[in-house]
Design a protein around this motif. Sequence first.
Motif, PDB file in Angstrom:
ATOM      1  N   HIS A 142      47.423  34.585  36.723  1.00  0.00           N
ATOM      2  CA  HIS A 142      46.005  34.846  36.782  1.00  0.00           C
ATOM      3  C   HIS A 142      45.726  36.312  36.931  1.00  0.00           C
ATOM      4  CE1 HIS A 142      46.039  30.328  37.335  1.00  0.00           C
ATOM      5  NE2 HIS A 142      45.091  30.430  36.638  1.00  0.00           N
ATOM      6  N   GLN A 143      44.960  36.819  35.856  1.00  0.00           N
ATOM      7  CA  GLN A 143      44.899  38.419  35.972  1.00  0.00           C
ATOM      8  C   GLN A 143      43.164  38.562  36.019  1.00  0.00           C
ATOM      9  OE1 GLN A 143      47.213  39.321  32.666  1.00  0.00           O
ATOM     10  NE2 GLN A 143      48.562  40.569  34.137  1.00  0.00           N
ATOM     11  N   LEU A 144      42.875  39.490  36.789  1.00  0.00           N
ATOM     12  CA  LEU A 144      41.604  40.209  36.837  1.00  0.00           C
ATOM     13  C   LEU A 144      41.545  41.380  36.204  1.00  0.00           C
ATOM     14  CD1 LEU A 144      38.684  40.001  37.698  1.00  0.00           C
ATOM     15  CD2 LEU A 144      39.255  40.875  39.804  1.00  0.00           C
ATOM     16  N   PHE A 145      40.705  41.637  35.202  1.00  0.00           N
ATOM     17  CA  PHE A 145      40.534  43.075  34.647  1.00  0.00           C
ATOM     18  C   PHE A 145      39.186  43.595  35.292  1.00  0.00           C
ATOM     19  CE2 PHE A 145      40.618  45.459  30.480  1.00  0.00           C
ATOM     20  CZ  PHE A 145      41.611  46.424  31.036  1.00  0.00           C
ATOM     21  N   PHE A 146      39.164  44.441  35.900  1.00  0.00           N
ATOM     22  CA  PHE A 146      37.846  44.775  36.524  1.00  0.00           C
ATOM     23  C   PHE A 146      37.690  46.357  36.111  1.00  0.00           C
ATOM     24  CE2 PHE A 146      35.095  43.814  40.399  1.00  0.00           C
ATOM     25  CZ  PHE A 146      34.119  44.818  40.056  1.00  0.00           C
ATOM     26  N   GLY A 147      36.597  46.512  35.357  1.00  0.00           N
ATOM     27  CA  GLY A 147      36.065  47.872  35.189  1.00  0.00           C
ATOM     28  C   GLY A 147      34.837  48.399  35.585  1.00  0.00           C
ATOM     29  N   TYR A 148      34.887  49.500  36.324  1.00  0.00           N
ATOM     30  CA  TYR A 148      33.663  49.964  36.993  1.00  0.00           C
ATOM     31  C   TYR A 148      33.267  51.379  36.585  1.00  0.00           C
ATOM     32  CZ  TYR A 148      37.140  51.494  40.365  1.00  0.00           C
ATOM     33  OH  TYR A 148      38.138  52.322  40.951  1.00  0.00           O
ATOM     34  N   GLY A 149      31.696  51.468  36.468  1.00  0.00           N
ATOM     35  CA  GLY A 149      31.266  53.044  36.196  1.00  0.00           C
ATOM     36  C   GLY A 149      29.879  52.713  35.831  1.00  0.00           C
ATOM     37  N   ASN A 150      29.068  53.968  35.726  1.00  0.00           N
ATOM     38  CA  ASN A 150      27.827  53.716  35.305  1.00  0.00           C
ATOM     39  C   ASN A 150      27.666  54.366  33.959  1.00  0.00           C
ATOM     40  OD1 ASN A 150      24.987  54.345  35.023  1.00  0.00           O
ATOM     41  ND2 ASN A 150      25.031  55.316  36.979  1.00  0.00           N
ATOM     42  N   PRO A 151      27.050  53.187  33.143  1.00  0.00           N
ATOM     43  CA  PRO A 151      26.978  53.554  31.513  1.00  0.00           C
ATOM     44  C   PRO A 151      26.138  54.546  31.428  1.00  0.00           C
ATOM     45  CG  PRO A 151      26.211  51.276  32.218  1.00  0.00           C
ATOM     46  CD  PRO A 151      26.878  51.883  33.385  1.00  0.00           C
ATOM     47  N   GLY A 152      25.084  54.854  32.267  1.00  0.00           N
ATOM     48  CA  GLY A 152      24.047  55.955  32.091  1.00  0.00           C
ATOM     49  C   GLY A 152      24.488  57.375  32.450  1.00  0.00           C
ATOM     50  N   ARG A 153      25.948  57.394  32.616  1.00  0.00           N
ATOM     51  CA  ARG A 153      26.295  58.721  33.315  1.00  0.00           C
ATOM     52  C   ARG A 153      27.556  59.091  32.331  1.00  0.00           C
ATOM     53  NH1 ARG A 153      24.683  61.683  37.421  1.00  0.00           N
ATOM     54  NH2 ARG A 153      23.313  60.386  38.774  1.00  0.00           N
ATOM     55  N   GLY A 154      27.458  59.282  30.889  1.00  0.00           N
ATOM     56  CA  GLY A 154      28.271  59.470  29.887  1.00  0.00           C
ATOM     57  C   GLY A 154      29.621  58.822  30.074  1.00  0.00           C
ATOM     58  N   ASP A 155      30.756  59.811  30.632  1.00  0.00           N
ATOM     59  CA  ASP A 155      32.152  59.182  30.467  1.00  0.00           C
ATOM     60  C   ASP A 155      32.577  58.412  31.556  1.00  0.00           C
ATOM     61  OD1 ASP A 155      32.335  60.743  28.271  1.00  0.00           O
ATOM     62  OD2 ASP A 155      33.667  62.212  29.368  1.00  0.00           O
ATOM     63  N   GLN A 177      43.947  35.224  42.101  1.00  0.00           N
ATOM     64  CA  GLN A 177      44.622  36.208  41.198  1.00  0.00           C
ATOM     65  C   GLN A 177      45.787  36.615  41.550  1.00  0.00           C
ATOM     66  OE1 GLN A 177      42.688  36.631  38.287  1.00  0.00           O
ATOM     67  NE2 GLN A 177      40.894  35.721  39.173  1.00  0.00           N
ATOM     68  N   ASP A 178      46.716  36.610  40.694  1.00  0.00           N
ATOM     69  CA  ASP A 178      48.003  36.994  40.698  1.00  0.00           C
ATOM     70  C   ASP A 178      48.248  38.475  40.459  1.00  0.00           C
ATOM     71  OD1 ASP A 178      49.181  34.399  41.041  1.00  0.00           O
ATOM     72  OD2 ASP A 178      48.932  34.116  39.173  1.00  0.00           O
ATOM     73  N   GLU A 179      47.031  39.264  39.729  1.00  0.00           N
ATOM     74  CA  GLU A 179      47.493  40.564  39.473  1.00  0.00           C
ATOM     75  C   GLU A 179      45.868  41.017  39.092  1.00  0.00           C
ATOM     76  OE1 GLU A 179      50.753  42.465  37.210  1.00  0.00           O
ATOM     77  OE2 GLU A 179      48.948  42.501  35.852  1.00  0.00           O
ATOM     78  N   ILE A 180      45.602  42.185  39.526  1.00  0.00           N
ATOM     79  CA  ILE A 180      44.330  42.756  39.333  1.00  0.00           C
ATOM     80  C   ILE A 180      44.671  44.189  38.849  1.00  0.00           C
ATOM     81  CG2 ILE A 180      42.246  43.609  40.276  1.00  0.00           C
ATOM     82  CD1 ILE A 180      43.716  41.475  42.469  1.00  0.00           C
ATOM     83  N   ILE A 181      43.714  44.315  37.695  1.00  0.00           N
ATOM     84  CA  ILE A 181      43.802  45.775  37.071  1.00  0.00           C
ATOM     85  C   ILE A 181      42.484  46.467  37.149  1.00  0.00           C
ATOM     86  CG2 ILE A 181      44.295  47.202  35.011  1.00  0.00           C
ATOM     87  CD1 ILE A 181      45.650  43.793  34.928  1.00  0.00           C
ATOM     88  N   PHE A 182      42.137  47.504  37.974  1.00  0.00           N
ATOM     89  CA  PHE A 182      40.950  48.292  38.029  1.00  0.00           C
ATOM     90  C   PHE A 182      40.903  49.236  37.155  1.00  0.00           C
ATOM     91  CE2 PHE A 182      41.989  46.660  42.296  1.00  0.00           C
ATOM     92  CZ  PHE A 182      40.858  46.002  42.651  1.00  0.00           C
ATOM     93  N   VAL A 183      39.995  49.317  36.435  1.00  0.00           N
ATOM     94  CA  VAL A 183      39.698  50.620  35.475  1.00  0.00           C
ATOM     95  C   VAL A 183      38.657  51.339  35.772  1.00  0.00           C
ATOM     96  CG1 VAL A 183      39.741  51.281  32.961  1.00  0.00           C
ATOM     97  CG2 VAL A 183      40.687  48.726  33.759  1.00  0.00           C
TER      98      VAL A 183
END
Length: 146
Positions: free
Chosen positions: A3-16, A54-60
């Motif tokens: 079981h993997q968690l793919f976690f993306g975080y960031g503000n879409p209102g701030r470009g990149d 979860q067995d593995e987490i990938i933060f992005v």
Amino acid sequence: MKHQLFFGYGNPGRGDDALGPLCVEKTILSDCKAVSCRIDMQLLVEHVTDLQDQDEIIFVDADMRCVEPFEFSAIFAQKDDSYTSHAITPAALLYVYRLVYQREPPAAFLLRIRGYDFALGDRLSKKAAINLEAAIQFIDRRYLHL
């Protein structure tokens, strides 16, 4: 099955700064049943519950200081100044996991995608879009063996 968690975080209102969420949305992993996908504007202490089972987490995340096109590295539970604040680092979230559940957190990795323009109202820059595509290809190959 892992079981993997793919976690993306960031503000879409701030470009990149949108690179983390965009990577999660666009990867083939988002269609994989063994993978849970999560998107938010920032990591919060409350996200410790997302790490359960979860067995593995990938933060992005986007990063203006990493090398192009991205950096991928293992991360470990570590107490830092953010662990008691509103927004915390992935390492601090793993530290909170250890405190809350009294066991070691799952294996974790951080994918930092090189970004350039982070001002409010900016669009995704062309250079960041190229880096995003490279990161997506890396994740898809690594985790789906394409």
